[in-house]
Scaffold this active site. Structure first.
Site: not given
Length: 441
Positions: A177, A204, A215, A301, A436, A441
């Site tokens: 993702t 992932k 996650t 991230e 995040n 979007s």
């Protein structure tokens, strides 16, 4: 402390994580094939659907899994858990996974969609109760089942299965993702008996990472024959010391699943808890799972640093882990690491509020805290606290050098016992907020 902009910039040079952490070749377990496609669930048209298939028929396969403890368990988690319980961990021969939509907090319709994915694959392989399902992506949106169903039919109908390196890599890509690189690890092992076997793992995850678990989705497959109860014990042990020892942002997902399939394609006696090779395989699987879990942190991230938190000489393993987790999840520690600020007070604060099972595990007069360099430069260790006494005049220049490294270690010696635990975490940057803030979007 304030550091120069030049030094800070040096640490934040762009790293080509794909080149560093994605393998270019590999050997894989016997008796497994994988398929993948772009079903259209992802808006950008990238790969978003994968299937792992056991093709070995020489003996029944076994399976084990560890699932999220989040109260809002996603439909795929609940459905896969039921499949495993019904099958008692036996004859699980396929995993189907999609990315782009988590199928989480979607009510009865989400449960039906997860079951449809399972039924479609079961029908293709001609077996009932033989497939696990997993999903990852945006929470609170229903799966586009027309695209998912078409994608599954395409994978099987066009025989898009393979066992080569590119096939495995593309399945690893199909579950990503916000990941910046696919996470694929494969290794061959040799047991004292002389038996050679292979472990291959995919994962992932880049955000919403915090035990238990994150996650994250993880798959480990092996061609070694392992009895189902032994496999579950092995995976639980490995997960406790790997995927449940990582942190990016302190959030726990609704979809977390780590599963392991053993198809027994290697012609050797099945391993159970009483087998002489059981402990060896358990430790090899744990080390393997740690390598895979660390890739998730390296892809955190917006992260610029990979940080190992070592807590040693604790009274209990559980308390060592609790302290390591408390440090790793601290937003103040993580932002200080990003800013290359040797603010050891934040580390002590995180240790102090850790909810220990046994208060005797922590003696403030015995604790030692250090930064450890990982680049072979000297001095390797920079003491921050020695036997409970703060080192008020630390070498700020050396601290800046260590904190400028992409990889570094925080060492905590509790001095109350002989148990140890490791956690892996990363820093927290401005980029994390950007990623995040724009996720849907």
């Amino acid at each position: 402390m304030r550091i120069s902009s030049t030094l800070l910039q040096r640490s934040k040079q762009l790293i080509d994580k794909y080149a560093l952490y994605v393998p270019k070749t590999g050997s894989f377990p016997k008796g497994f094939e994988v398929g993948y496609t772009a079903s259209g669930v992802k808006k950008n048209g990238s790969l978003d659907l994968g299937v792992i298939l056991n093709t070995n028929k020489s003996r029944p396969s076994t399976a084990a899994a560890v699932f999220t403890t989040n109260k809002f368990k996603a439909a795929p988690v609940l459905t896969s858990k039921k499949v495993l319980e019904t099958a008692r961990g036996k004859n699980i021969n396929a995993i189907v996974v999609n990315s782009g939509c988590a199928n989480s907090v979607t009510g009865d319709l989400g449960m039906k969609d997860a079951q449809v994915m399972i039924d479609l694959v079961n029908d293709k392989i001609g077996q009932k109760n033989s497939t696990l399902v997993m999903s990852t992506g945006v929470i609170g949106q229903r799966l586009q089942m027309d695209k998912i169903s078409t994608g599954i039919n395409k994978i099987f109908g066009e025989e898009k299965f393979g066992s080569d390196f590119n096939s495995w890599l593309n399945v690893a890509k199909s579950i990503c993702t916000t990941d910046t690189f696919p996470k694929l690890v494969t290794s061959r092992f040799k047991l004292p008996s002389g038996t050679e076997y292979t472990l291959t793992g995919m994962a992932k995850g880049a955000g919403m990472i915090c035990p238990n678990m994150a996650t994250l989705l993880g798959f480990i497959v092996t061609d070694l024959p392992i009895e189902s109860k032994a496999l579950q014990k092995m995976l639980t042990f490995a997960t406790t010391r790997s995927f449940n020892c990582i942190s990016v942002d302190g959030d726990m997902s609704t979809n977390d699943t780590i599963c392991m399939l053993a198809n027994g394609a290697i012609d050797t006696k099945e391993i159970n808890e009483d087998s002489k090779d059981f402990e060896q395989v358990k430790l090899q699987a744990t080390e393997f799972a740690q390598r895979l879990a660390q890739l998730v942190v390296r892809d955190g991230e917006g992260s610029t640093k990979f940080v190992t938190v070592n807590v040693k000489n604790a009274l209990h393993f559980e308390d060592a882990k609790i302290i390591a987790e408390s440090i790793s999840n601290s937003m103040l520690v993580k932002t200080a690491l990003y800013g290359q600020d040797a603010n050891w007070g934040r580390i002590l604060c995180a240790i102090g509020y850790a909810k220990l099972n046994d208060l005797k595990s922590l003696d403030v007069n015995k604790i030692n805290v250090s930064f450890i360099a990982t680049d072979n430069s000297e001095p390797r260790e920079l003491k921050l606290v020695a036997n409970g006494v703060p080192q008020l005049e630390i070498d700020e220049t050396r601290a800046s050098e260590i904190l400028a490294l992409n990889d570094l270690e925080v060492s905590v010696d509790l001095g109350t016992g002989d148990q140890a635990a490791q956690f892996w975490t990363c820093d927290l940057s401005h980029e994390y907020v950007t990623i995040n803030g724009d996720y849907r979007s």
